[in-house]
Design a protein around this motif. Structure first.
Motif, PDB file in Angstrom:
ATOM      1  N   ASN A 118      -2.793 -37.081  11.462  1.00 32.40           N
ATOM      2  CA  ASN A 118      -2.397 -38.525  11.634  1.00 32.40           C
ATOM      3  C   ASN A 118      -0.901 -38.860  11.470  1.00 32.40           C
ATOM      4  O   ASN A 118      -0.800 -40.077  11.280  1.00 32.40           O
ATOM      5  CB  ASN A 118      -3.290 -39.313  10.546  1.00 32.40           C
TER       6      ASN A 118
ATOM      7  N   ASP B 239       5.571 -41.495  14.184  1.00 31.19           N
ATOM      8  CA  ASP B 239       4.683 -42.481  13.915  1.00 31.19           C
ATOM      9  C   ASP B 239       3.676 -41.825  12.883  1.00 31.19           C
ATOM     10  O   ASP B 239       3.543 -40.637  12.732  1.00 31.19           O
ATOM     11  CB  ASP B 239       3.972 -43.230  14.937  1.00 31.19           C
TER      12      ASP B 239
ATOM     13  N   SER C  85      -0.577 -45.123  21.891  1.00 28.29           N
ATOM     14  CA  SER C  85      -1.296 -46.205  22.369  1.00 28.29           C
ATOM     15  C   SER C  85      -0.363 -47.326  22.716  1.00 28.29           C
ATOM     16  O   SER C  85      -0.646 -47.944  23.733  1.00 28.29           O
ATOM     17  CB  SER C  85      -2.433 -46.593  21.374  1.00 28.29           C
TER      18      SER C  85
HETATM   19  P1  TMP Z   1      -1.786 -44.447  18.419  1.00 30.97           P
HETATM   20  O1  TMP Z   1      -0.554 -44.430  19.000  1.00 30.97           O
HETATM   21  O2  TMP Z   1      -3.189 -43.640  19.121  1.00 30.97           O
HETATM   22  O3  TMP Z   1      -2.279 -45.940  18.009  1.00 30.97           O
HETATM   23  O4  TMP Z   1      -1.726 -43.693  16.874  1.00 30.97           O
HETATM   24  C1  TMP Z   1      -0.677 -44.193  16.009  1.00 30.97           C
HETATM   25  C2  TMP Z   1      -0.599 -42.991  14.986  1.00 30.97           C
HETATM   26  O5  TMP Z   1      -1.935 -43.045  14.082  1.00 30.97           O
HETATM   27  C3  TMP Z   1      -0.626 -41.642  15.244  1.00 30.97           C
HETATM   28  O6  TMP Z   1       0.258 -40.947  14.500  1.00 30.97           O
HETATM   29  C4  TMP Z   1      -2.088 -40.937  15.249  1.00 30.97           C
HETATM   30  C5  TMP Z   1      -2.539 -42.020  14.015  1.00 30.97           C
HETATM   31  N1  TMP Z   1      -4.008 -42.243  14.551  1.00 30.97           N
HETATM   32  C6  TMP Z   1      -4.839 -41.642  13.407  1.00 30.97           C
HETATM   33  O7  TMP Z   1      -4.751 -41.157  12.505  1.00 30.97           O
HETATM   34  N2  TMP Z   1      -6.468 -42.205  13.811  1.00 30.97           N
HETATM   35  C7  TMP Z   1      -6.609 -42.898  14.565  1.00 30.97           C
HETATM   36  O8  TMP Z   1      -7.941 -42.940  14.826  1.00 30.97           O
HETATM   37  C8  TMP Z   1      -5.892 -43.177  15.412  1.00 30.97           C
HETATM   38  C9  TMP Z   1      -6.111 -44.247  16.694  1.00 30.97           C
HETATM   39  C10 TMP Z   1      -4.468 -43.047  15.410  1.00 30.97           C
END
Ligand code: TMP
Length: 255
Positions: free
Chosen positions: A202, A175, A100
């Motif tokens: 995650n 991440d 994101s």
């Molecule tokens: P993002 O780049 O989508 O913000 O995600 C950052 C990290 O967090 C990535 O390793 C996935 C994890 N994540 C979750 O575990 N649950 C979620 O709801 C989101 C949006 C991201």
């Protein structure tokens, strides 16, 4: 699934009543979701793999002195954990740009940050888990300043530790997202525990030599091969049951 009362139905896990009032059981489902559950699939075996991977990682994190809710794995899909009051903040630690942050800040995927970046998101599906800052967290009393400092510090320690652990098996930790909860002792005092799970659902993990993705982005981006990638992660961690049996057998022969 155990014939226990369901306390909470999550996207990838169900939380069941535990054997004692201060415990709950996390049941790992095969559901894969993305974009706040707009996209949904069942991937047979994902829950079993995540249960094993999270069991392994939570145990290692406990061993380095970071308190976690984790107690033990009960069976293929269930684990026993301490019951905590979840803090409604998702902590994301980023080492390399992906996901994101790319669109939000106009970054190129793969940019290496000079130091780990911590972000906070409000855990609220109805709002799409918005990015928040530390002032929001303290001002709206989602956590105290001291709690926030402690969780940030745990996040960085977990990052340092997991980066090394994954590098040792040829994976880059891009991440990850973690959550914390308050565990109340009998005297009414609370301590912070790392909660939820740590698995390729995650974390972002890329192969060191090919940069191939080995995490839930395979589903989010319709690349495919998610189960095989999670199996490969489990295999490299040395926790695939067949491989464990094999290595035990080998040890016996050597002896
Ligand atoms: P993002 O780049 O989508 O913000 O995600 C950052 C990290 O967090 C990535 O390793 C996935 C994890 N994540 C979750 O575990 N649950 C979620 O709801 C989101 C949006 C991201």
């Amino acid at each position: 699934m155990s014939k226990k009362k369901i306390l909470y139905e999550g996207k990838a896990k169900t939380i069941l009543e535990g054997p004692t009032p201060d415990t709950v059981i996390q049941y790992f489902k095969d559901d894969a979701t993305a974009n706040n559950a707009e996209k949904h699939s069942i991937i047979n075996g994902k829950g079993v793999l995540n249960n094993s991977i999270s069991d392994f990682l939570m145990n290692r994190i406990n061993e380095i002195g970071i308190p976690t809710h984790y107690i033990k794995k009960l069976n293929m899909r269930e684990q026993l954990v301490r019951k905590v009051e979840i803090i409604p903040v998702e902590f994301v630690v980023r080492n390399i740009a992906a996901g994101s942050i790319l669109k939000r800040l106009g970054l190129k995927e793969g940019r290496v940050f000079s130091r780990p970046l911590i972000e906070h998101y409000l855990k609220k599906d109805e709002l799409g888990d918005p990015l928040i800052n530390e002032d929001h967290i303290v001002n709206f009393e989602w956590a105290t300043r001291d709690e926030l400092d402690e969780m940030n510090e745990y996040g960085l320690r977990i990052n340092d530790f997991l980066r090394g652990l994954f590098l040792g098996i040829g994976l880059k930790l891009i991440d990850f997202k973690i959550e914390f909860g308050r565990y109340y002792s009998d005297d009414g005092n609370s301590i912070l525990l790392l909660a939820d799970e740590i698995s390729p659902d995650n974390c972002r993990l890329w192969d060191v030599s090919t940069n191939h993705k080995m995490d839930k982005d395979l589903f989010r981006q319709d690349i495919g091969g998610l189960k095989e990638a999670y199996q490969e992660v489990a295999d490299r961690l040395g926790i695939l049951p067949e491989k464990k049996k094999y290595s035990n057998a080998k040890t016996e022969i050597v002896k």
